[in-house]
Every structure is written in structure tokens, then in C-alpha cells.
Design an enzyme around this catalytic site. Sequence first.
Site, PDB file in Angstrom:
ATOM      1  N   ALA A 239     112.338 110.299   4.169  1.00 36.07           N
ATOM      2  CA  ALA A 239     111.405 109.805   5.473  1.00 36.07           C
ATOM      3  C   ALA A 239     111.033 111.059   5.969  1.00 36.07           C
ATOM      4  CB  ALA A 239     112.579 110.928   6.488  1.00 36.07           C
ATOM      5  N   GLY A 243     107.422 109.482   9.857  1.00 38.21           N
ATOM      6  CA  GLY A 243     106.552 108.540  10.491  1.00 38.21           C
ATOM      7  C   GLY A 243     106.909 107.033  10.063  1.00 38.21           C
ATOM      8  N   LYS A 244     107.447 106.554   8.991  1.00 37.38           N
ATOM      9  CA  LYS A 244     107.911 105.345   9.196  1.00 37.38           C
ATOM     10  C   LYS A 244     109.466 104.972   9.663  1.00 37.38           C
ATOM     11  CE  LYS A 244     105.868 103.882   4.883  1.00 37.38           C
ATOM     12  NZ  LYS A 244     105.046 104.847   4.726  1.00 37.38           N
ATOM     13  N   ASP A 262     115.849 113.850   3.018  1.00 36.64           N
ATOM     14  CA  ASP A 262     115.173 113.721   2.435  1.00 36.64           C
ATOM     15  C   ASP A 262     115.466 114.693   1.759  1.00 36.64           C
ATOM     16  OD1 ASP A 262     111.318 113.081   2.594  1.00 36.64           O
ATOM     17  OD2 ASP A 262     111.660 115.173   1.597  1.00 36.64           O
ATOM     18  N   ASP A 308     110.646 105.767   1.065  1.00 34.58           N
ATOM     19  CA  ASP A 308     108.744 106.076   0.837  1.00 34.58           C
ATOM     20  C   ASP A 308     108.367 106.978  -0.651  1.00 34.58           C
ATOM     21  OD1 ASP A 308     106.443 106.213   0.894  1.00 34.58           O
ATOM     22  OD2 ASP A 308     106.552 107.470   3.005  1.00 34.58           O
ATOM     23  N   CYS A 361     102.684 104.643  -2.009  1.00 34.07           N
ATOM     24  CA  CYS A 361     101.611 104.595  -1.433  1.00 34.07           C
ATOM     25  C   CYS A 361     100.229 104.983  -2.983  1.00 34.07           C
ATOM     26  CB  CYS A 361     100.496 105.966  -0.936  1.00 34.07           C
ATOM     27  SG  CYS A 361     101.500 107.162  -1.118  1.00 34.07           S
TER      28      CYS A 361
END
Length: 433
Positions: A239, A243-244, A262, A308, A361
Amino acid sequence: MTPGARLAAAMEIFADVEATRRPAAGALKDWGLRHRFAGSADRAAIAGLVYDALRRRASSAFLMGRQSPRAVLLGMLELERGLDVAAIAALCDGSRHAPPPLDEEERGCLATATLDGAPAPVAGDYPEWLDPHFAKIFGDERPEELAALASRAPLDLRVNSLKADREQVAESLAPLHAVPTRWSPFGLRISLVADAKSPAIHAEPVFLKGQIEVQDEGSQLAAVLSSAKPGEQAIDLCAGAGGKTLALSAMMENRGQIFATDSDKRRLAPIHARLERAGARNVQIRTPRLSADILADLHHRADLVLIDAPCTGTGVWRRNPDAKWRIRPGALAERIKEQIAVLDRAAPLVKPGGRIVYAACSVLDEENGAQIRAFLARHEGFAIVPAAETIAVLGERAFLFRRAVRLFGEGLLMTPLRTDTDGFFVATLRRVD
């Protein structure tokens, strides 16, 4: 400061970044502390020059036939800013605080040199050791794909549908010329010119009221493509600052439950204030505790586990142009280990029929498709959800989006060239056992 003085300062700071290999932000901050006479507009213009030089470092040096900070800045002014020899010479007039005048060789290069025949790492402005990795994904298109990754990024915003709608926020931000994003149903985009100061979004009333968050459209789409629904049980396994998590909460209309965690509790620190500002009430924070399994009670309960993934960040080089010159093979190997660990952690959390959505990303196959293939080899009972099915959540945008992205057997890849977003890989795995 005069334009020439700003250019001279950028050359000085660029030399510092090259010599120390430290992030450009730190070098810019230190220069500002030593030169307090420089106003905010000066500092913004100088930062723009430094970051543009980092974007075009290889191609500018090739154009000028030299590797010096001065050569890179001069070449960038032609390649990135579109200035001709006369305009560049006017900046380098040798006056007080301005760079020395152009020599004949510099004038000749600026007037006649081109990038014709430049190797892919030069044309695309990326480290040579990464060329085989990019060739695997992009083939002969890698100079164009990577040149797009070297371009300037716009400022993208996600409208928080818990508190506002996109049209309402766009009207509030009309002076900034915010327009709807092409793909994300929640996005607004503000285009920025080369030497402009970034707008003070964090001081805008719509931000203070929790109606918007700063988030690239590609990152928004990674959340949208998870197809999070009201009433589901979701876990955001990486997390970070949230943001997500915030995007999922809005998509779920504050119904159901999101467990945000996280591996590093320091990364989670900002999430609490962001949740409160956004009005997200269906989120539980699970702070990591040494060796304790803080998600043990959630095994086989999740409809959705969003990853993520930690990665090299090659997909966000538009926003971090200095990062690409500091990346090393050892960093890629380390991120791959972390990705394996987080995927294995996700597997037991998913209930039958539930899904893992893996987003990174990065544009490297080692961090994207290869990780999905390796996960399936380690874990029976999971199957890839075809990208066309994942994309269907975009509704009327799905057809064009499917044509824009790069499709692979494991998932889809967004790139600045194809989708005008950051580079993002998204794959969906469904538990079928």
C-alpha cells in the site's frame, strides 16, 4: 536571474549530479540553499533545465560530440527545447553569470549535427546495459518507446468519487486548464510547459477537501483494472502511502473492506492522513510487526489482492529522469527477489474465485511477464485472466484501449508512446482450485 545565468547554474548543478551520482533533487536543494538570492521562478526554471538535460543526456552528448555538462545542456536546448543556434548563442554571451560564448565546434554541431545513425541507447536516452532488456519487449521500436519515456510528464489528478465528480472538479480547476484524461474515468490532466512552475495543487481547495489526489493516469488505470466492487474483501499488499488504496475505496463506494499493509511501516505513515482527508472509511491498516504474520486471519478470504509491486521504476522515468542513469543490474536482481516474495505472500490470501492483480511501474519483462510465468510454475490452482477480459471494465473505452496497449500472454503494458501514461504492467490471476 537572467536566462543565461539560469543556464550557467543548471550546468553547475548537472556537473554536481554527474560527479556525485546523487539524486538531482538533492543537488538542486543544496544549490538553492547556497544561492538564496534565486527566487522561486529561478529555481523552477533551473530545475527544468537540469531535468531536461538528464532526459536527453545521451542524445545531447552524441549531438555535440562531447560528454561535458556544458555540451549536454547545449545539446538539450536544441533537442528538447527546440532552440536554434542564434537563440543558444544569445544565452551563452559571456556576460556576467552567463556561460562563455559558443566556440566554432559547438556552433557547427548545433547547426548541422543530427541523431542519424545513433544507436538505440543514444536515440532512446537510456543506459546501454539495459538495451537487451528493452529489445526483448520493444524490438526495433525501442528508440521511439524509450524516447517517449524520456519526455516530460503532465500533471495527472484522480477525482475522489466519494466526494466529487469529475466535471465539478474540472470547473474548479478551470484556471489551470485541467481536462479529462483519455482512459481513466476519474482522471484530469494539466499539461505543463518546459520552464513552468508546477501548480500548487496541494493548496487548492479541492485538494484540501479531499476531492482530488495527484496520481498518474497509468497508476489510476492499474486500480481501475482491478475491478474492485462494493462489498468485496480486498487487500492492498504494497500500500505504501496509499494512492491505490484510496482509489479502491472510492471504487468500492466505502462498502466492503480493504486491508492495507506494506513490508515497511515507514512507507505507510502518510496513509492515515490521506484516508481521513479522502473520507475513506472502509480501510483497515495492518502495520507490519517483526516476524508476526499480520494477515494470518485473512487466508482464503480475499476477493482481490492488489500488488503494486516494488520494481526498478523504469516505467516512471518521465518523472524521475535521473533515476535511469543511477540504476544498476544489482538493483534489478534485488527487485525481482522482492516481487517473488510478495507474489508468494499473496497466494494463500485469495479465496476460490478470487483474484490477484499484479501491477508494476516497469517495462522490463523480468519484472512483469516473467514474474507471472514463474508464479504459475510455483503455484497450482491459479490461471491468467485474459487481458481482454481485464480491459472490459473500461466499457466504451475498452476497444481503443485494447488497441493502444501492448498485449502479452500474461497481461498488458501501458507506455507513454502507446497510451500517453507512465509505463505500467498489469496482470490478473484468478484462483480456480
